[in-house]
Design a protein around this motif. Sequence first.
Motif, mmCIF file in Angstrom:
data_model
loop_
_atom_site.group_PDB
_atom_site.id
_atom_site.type_symbol
_atom_site.label_atom_id
_atom_site.label_comp_id
_atom_site.label_asym_id
_atom_site.label_seq_id
_atom_site.Cartn_x
_atom_site.Cartn_y
_atom_site.Cartn_z
ATOM 1 N N ARG A 44 0.851 -1.184 0.000
ATOM 2 C CA ARG A 44 0.000 0.000 0.000
ATOM 3 C C ARG A 44 0.892 1.239 0.000
ATOM 4 N NH1 ARG A 44 -4.928 -0.767 4.049
ATOM 5 N NH2 ARG A 44 -5.563 1.091 2.916
ATOM 6 N N ARG A 75 -1.905 -0.826 -10.291
ATOM 7 C CA ARG A 75 -2.567 -0.125 -9.182
ATOM 8 C C ARG A 75 -3.966 -0.691 -9.043
ATOM 9 N NH1 ARG A 75 -5.711 4.831 -8.848
ATOM 10 N NH2 ARG A 75 -5.295 5.861 -6.855
ATOM 11 N N GLN A 76 -4.241 -1.287 -7.909
ATOM 12 C CA GLN A 76 -5.551 -1.890 -7.634
ATOM 13 C C GLN A 76 -6.285 -1.029 -6.616
ATOM 14 O OE1 GLN A 76 -7.067 -4.851 -8.886
ATOM 15 N NE2 GLN A 76 -8.803 -3.943 -7.831
ATOM 16 N N VAL A 77 -7.433 -0.499 -7.025
ATOM 17 C CA VAL A 77 -8.258 0.319 -6.135
ATOM 18 C C VAL A 77 -9.431 -0.530 -5.664
ATOM 19 C CG1 VAL A 77 -9.637 2.423 -5.905
ATOM 20 C CG2 VAL A 77 -7.634 2.399 -7.414
ATOM 21 N N TYR A 78 -9.618 -0.607 -4.347
ATOM 22 C CA TYR A 78 -10.740 -1.344 -3.764
ATOM 23 C C TYR A 78 -11.814 -0.339 -3.372
ATOM 24 C CZ TYR A 78 -7.456 -5.197 -3.550
ATOM 25 O OH TYR A 78 -6.550 -6.174 -3.881
ATOM 26 N N PRO A 83 -10.892 4.460 1.210
ATOM 27 C CA PRO A 83 -10.393 3.789 0.006
ATOM 28 C C PRO A 83 -9.097 3.031 0.274
ATOM 29 C CG PRO A 83 -10.872 6.103 -0.421
ATOM 30 C CD PRO A 83 -10.998 5.893 1.052
ATOM 31 N N LYS A 84 -8.969 1.895 -0.361
ATOM 32 C CA LYS A 84 -7.769 1.077 -0.229
ATOM 33 C C LYS A 84 -7.155 0.927 -1.627
ATOM 34 C CE LYS A 84 -6.414 -3.654 0.920
ATOM 35 N NZ LYS A 84 -6.898 -4.954 1.400
ATOM 36 N N VAL A 85 -5.859 1.208 -1.724
ATOM 37 C CA VAL A 85 -5.142 1.093 -2.994
ATOM 38 C C VAL A 85 -3.894 0.248 -2.749
ATOM 39 C CG1 VAL A 85 -3.960 2.327 -4.846
ATOM 40 C CG2 VAL A 85 -5.954 3.353 -3.752
ATOM 41 N N GLU A 86 -3.676 -0.722 -3.616
ATOM 42 C CA GLU A 86 -2.478 -1.561 -3.527
ATOM 43 C C GLU A 86 -1.707 -1.494 -4.840
ATOM 44 O OE1 GLU A 86 -3.740 -5.079 -0.426
ATOM 45 O OE2 GLU A 86 -3.989 -5.466 -2.567
ATOM 46 N N TYR A 87 -0.403 -1.597 -4.709
ATOM 47 C CA TYR A 87 0.485 -1.584 -5.864
ATOM 48 C C TYR A 87 1.224 -2.914 -5.928
ATOM 49 C CZ TYR A 87 -0.360 3.419 -5.791
ATOM 50 O OH TYR A 87 -0.963 4.651 -5.805
#
Length: 122
Positions: A44, A75-78, A83-87
């Motif tokens: 994150r 880039r994954q946006v949940y 908001p949660k974003v993972e790379y």
Amino acid sequence: MARTSFEGEIPEEQIKVCPVTDTQNIIAGKWKIIILWHLQETRRFGELQRLVPGVSKGILTSQLRELERDHMIHRQVYQEVPPKVEYSLTDGGRNFIPILEKMGEWGKKYATGKMAVEETAK
């Protein structure tokens, strides 16, 4: 499609003359290779900020966007609140890890003076 760098369009002649031009433009930026190294695991934004001390929030955001644009990271946006974003690395990013490992090996030799000794022996 014209290829660009942080300084503008790259002349096609440069790409033909030097095969590392594209690579250099993808990883150009003070923090990009360090970001790629740390993204061997999904992270994150806050984790990346802690792992790359000295980088500002704005610069980290900018470098992540450029790596995403160059298809090195995903880039994954949940859809959550907050908001949660993972790379994470794409296939292209994962394929670059062995190059980073070699760069690390070279850096260790250089830092310990072995490069100079090897050159003197030739």
